[in-house]
Design an enzyme around this catalytic site. Structure first.
Site, short mmCIF file in Angstrom:
data_model
loop_
_atom_site.label_atom_id
_atom_site.label_comp_id
_atom_site.label_asym_id
_atom_site.label_seq_id
_atom_site.Cartn_x
_atom_site.Cartn_y
_atom_site.Cartn_z
N ALA A 56 -72.19 -42.14 -17.47
CA ALA A 56 -72.68 -41.57 -18.72
C ALA A 56 -72.57 -40.06 -18.66
O ALA A 56 -72.43 -39.48 -17.58
CB ALA A 56 -74.15 -41.97 -18.94
N THR A 58 -74.92 -37.34 -19.08
CA THR A 58 -76.39 -37.36 -19.07
C THR A 58 -77.05 -36.00 -19.29
O THR A 58 -78.27 -35.89 -19.18
CB THR A 58 -76.91 -37.96 -17.75
OG1 THR A 58 -76.35 -37.21 -16.66
CG2 THR A 58 -76.53 -39.42 -17.60
N THR A 97 -81.58 -45.89 -22.70
CA THR A 97 -82.62 -44.87 -22.59
C THR A 97 -83.73 -44.99 -23.63
O THR A 97 -83.49 -45.50 -24.74
CB THR A 97 -81.96 -43.47 -22.71
OG1 THR A 97 -82.97 -42.47 -22.84
CG2 THR A 97 -81.08 -43.39 -23.95
N ASP A 98 -84.90 -44.46 -23.29
CA ASP A 98 -86.01 -44.34 -24.24
C ASP A 98 -85.67 -43.37 -25.38
O ASP A 98 -86.33 -43.39 -26.41
CB ASP A 98 -87.26 -43.84 -23.50
CG ASP A 98 -87.04 -42.53 -22.77
OD1 ASP A 98 -85.91 -42.28 -22.31
OD2 ASP A 98 -88.00 -41.73 -22.66
N TYR A 121 -77.58 -36.99 -27.63
CA TYR A 121 -77.59 -37.89 -26.48
C TYR A 121 -78.14 -39.26 -26.89
O TYR A 121 -77.53 -40.30 -26.61
CB TYR A 121 -78.43 -37.28 -25.36
CG TYR A 121 -78.69 -38.21 -24.19
CD1 TYR A 121 -77.69 -38.50 -23.27
CD2 TYR A 121 -79.94 -38.80 -24.00
CE1 TYR A 121 -77.92 -39.36 -22.20
CE2 TYR A 121 -80.19 -39.65 -22.93
CZ TYR A 121 -79.18 -39.93 -22.04
OH TYR A 121 -79.41 -40.78 -20.98
N LYS A 125 -76.13 -42.81 -26.92
CA LYS A 125 -76.56 -43.96 -26.13
C LYS A 125 -76.84 -45.17 -27.02
O LYS A 125 -76.60 -46.31 -26.63
CB LYS A 125 -77.82 -43.61 -25.31
CG LYS A 125 -77.61 -42.56 -24.22
CD LYS A 125 -76.70 -43.03 -23.10
CE LYS A 125 -77.32 -44.13 -22.27
NZ LYS A 125 -76.41 -44.52 -21.15
N TRP A 145 -86.98 -41.25 -17.65
CA TRP A 145 -87.49 -40.25 -16.70
C TRP A 145 -87.10 -40.58 -15.25
O TRP A 145 -87.95 -40.67 -14.36
CB TRP A 145 -89.01 -40.15 -16.83
CG TRP A 145 -89.52 -39.62 -18.14
CD1 TRP A 145 -88.91 -39.64 -19.36
CD2 TRP A 145 -90.80 -38.97 -18.37
NE1 TRP A 145 -89.70 -39.07 -20.31
CE2 TRP A 145 -90.87 -38.65 -19.74
CE3 TRP A 145 -91.88 -38.65 -17.55
CZ2 TRP A 145 -91.98 -38.01 -20.30
CZ3 TRP A 145 -92.99 -38.02 -18.12
CH2 TRP A 145 -93.02 -37.70 -19.47
N1 LIG Z 1 -81.46 -39.60 -15.69
C1 LIG Z 1 -82.41 -40.07 -16.50
O1 LIG Z 1 -83.54 -39.59 -16.56
C2 LIG Z 1 -82.10 -41.27 -17.38
C3 LIG Z 1 -83.10 -41.75 -18.23
C4 LIG Z 1 -82.81 -42.87 -19.03
C5 LIG Z 1 -81.59 -43.48 -18.96
N2 LIG Z 1 -80.62 -42.97 -18.12
C6 LIG Z 1 -79.32 -43.64 -18.09
O2 LIG Z 1 -79.18 -44.18 -16.78
C7 LIG Z 1 -77.79 -44.19 -16.41
C8 LIG Z 1 -77.60 -43.52 -15.07
O3 LIG Z 1 -78.08 -42.19 -15.17
P1 LIG Z 1 -77.96 -41.15 -13.97
O4 LIG Z 1 -79.01 -40.13 -14.16
O5 LIG Z 1 -77.83 -41.91 -12.69
O6 LIG Z 1 -76.54 -40.48 -14.33
P2 LIG Z 1 -75.66 -39.44 -13.50
O7 LIG Z 1 -76.29 -39.13 -12.20
O8 LIG Z 1 -75.31 -38.32 -14.44
O9 LIG Z 1 -74.35 -40.31 -13.19
C9 LIG Z 1 -73.40 -40.61 -14.15
C10 LIG Z 1 -72.08 -40.82 -13.46
O10 LIG Z 1 -71.09 -41.13 -14.46
C11 LIG Z 1 -69.93 -40.38 -14.17
N3 LIG Z 1 -69.12 -40.21 -15.37
C12 LIG Z 1 -69.23 -39.26 -16.34
N4 LIG Z 1 -68.27 -39.42 -17.26
C13 LIG Z 1 -67.53 -40.48 -16.88
C14 LIG Z 1 -66.38 -41.14 -17.41
N5 LIG Z 1 -65.78 -40.71 -18.53
N6 LIG Z 1 -65.88 -42.21 -16.75
C15 LIG Z 1 -66.45 -42.64 -15.61
N7 LIG Z 1 -67.52 -42.06 -15.05
C16 LIG Z 1 -68.06 -41.00 -15.67
C17 LIG Z 1 -70.48 -39.07 -13.64
O11 LIG Z 1 -69.49 -38.34 -12.99
P3 LIG Z 1 -69.60 -36.70 -12.99
O12 LIG Z 1 -70.92 -36.39 -12.38
O13 LIG Z 1 -68.41 -36.29 -12.20
O14 LIG Z 1 -69.56 -36.30 -14.45
C18 LIG Z 1 -71.58 -39.56 -12.72
O15 LIG Z 1 -71.09 -39.91 -11.45
C19 LIG Z 1 -77.05 -43.53 -17.58
O16 LIG Z 1 -76.59 -44.53 -18.45
C20 LIG Z 1 -78.14 -42.74 -18.29
O17 LIG Z 1 -77.85 -42.54 -19.66
C21 LIG Z 1 -80.86 -41.89 -17.33
#
Ligand SMILES: NC(=O)c1ccc[n+]([C@@H]2O[C@H](COP(=O)([O-])OP(=O)(O)OC[C@H]3O[C@@H](n4cnc5c(N)ncnc54)[C@H](OP(=O)(O)O)[C@@H]3O)[C@@H](O)[C@H]2O)c1
Length: 280
Positions: A56, A58, A97-98, A121, A125, A145
């Protein structure tokens, strides 16, 4: 085989650790989910039985100025995964996500509550959720979160500030549930052992504001820091956030017998793991 897409991200790394059996991980070097050809090539070659999509864009504030990229990755990209998983007969698990909610409900959000994202965002999503449903064999897991060892997050930001300053201002008018990526990864893993399909909320139990979360982080880590409350308006971030986005996770308990631990307990364990990993 279970394929984790976005395996180098914060949640992806923990999923790679906890998922049992034959698990493969790919990230943006091997699969670009914005490209239908790339998605097709990888999925048709590997023929996974389950695809868990953690990839994603993010950066919530960054999405405001990069709308096209946000929609391409978080929205259309999921559509490409849905199309090919459907074709090869694989289950698609989409992490959401929330921020699909506007935060005005005033009580915990259930899976079928009306969505109304405030930010780009959140909108991207939500498009991703709609696209995921194009594969009838799907699970959408909404969470919130997140923090974990493998990425930028609020806990790490707070602890980094300890060496840099004595006081920090933190938002005290947004309420949610801090969630440890290991607990979420375990819940997703266990959900895969069930026949559950459709949308589920999964977050650590209990609620707090970012301010209360910050105070707990410093207290549990045994660090000195003065935490000052501030409002969302005072902080003035580019992307609007829901003020109350607590997720009601009772469907996960009812259908799958799963309940994530209380957020404070999860935080304590996380801080222990962090110390074991040599971080201070
Ligand atoms: N973090 C939060 O608080 C939170 C809350 C609610 C929901 N979520 C959801 O939970 C999930 C995981 O979140 P996270 O925080 O673990 O995310 P993250 O650490 O940002 O990891 C996302 C990964 O996706 C890769 N990516 C980006 N663009 C891409 C593409 N076009 N094709 C393939 N891979 C790609 C990124 O690579 P690069 O780093 O190289 O860009 C990164 O390795 C996501 O769906 C997010 O929306 C997160």
């Amino acid at each position: 085989m279970i394929l984790v897409v976005g395996a180098k991200g914060m949640l992806g790394q923990d999923l790679m650790r906890v998922l049992p059996g034959d698990v493969r991980g790919v990230d943006v070097e091997e699969i670009d989910i914005t490209s239908p050809e790339s998605v097709r090539r990888v999925l048709v070659t590997l023929k996974p039985r389950v695809v868990v999509n953690c990839a994603a864009y993010t950066d919530v504030d960054g999405c405001e100025t990069n709308r096209e990229l946000a929609m391409a990755v978080n929205g259309e990209g999921v559509g490409h995964l849905a199309a090919v998983t459907r074709e090869i007969g694989a289950l698609l698990v989409q992490v959401s996500t929330d921020y699909v909610f506007d935060g005005t409900k005033g009580s915990p959000y259930r899976e079928d509550d009306p969505v109304n994202p405030l930010s780009v965002y959140g909108k991207s999503k939500l498009l991703g959720e709609e696209k995921a449903r194009q594969n009838p064999d799907h699970l959408i897991v909404r969470t919130q979160w997140l923090y974990g060892l493998g990425g930028k997050n609020f806990v790490e930001t707070m602890l980094r500030l300890v060496g840099e300053r004595k006081e920090v201002a933190v938002v005290d008018d947004q309420i949610g549930s801090p969630t440890w990526t290991v607990d979420l990864a375990l819940a997703i893993s266990q959900l895969l052992d069930t026949d559950c399909r459709g949308t589920y909320h999964a977050a650590n139990r209990g609620t707090c504001t970012w301010f209360a979360f910050a105070e707990s982080i410093f207290a549990e880590a045994g660090k000195e820091m003065t935490v000052r409350p501030q409002t969302t308006e005072e902080l003035g971030r580019p992307a609007p956030r829901p003020l109350y986005s607590v997720l009601d996770c009772s469907k996960l308990t009812h259908d799958a017998g799963l309940a994530l631990e209380e957020w404070r307990e999860a935080l304590k364990t996380y801080l222990e793991k962090r110390r074991d990993a040599g971080r201070n």
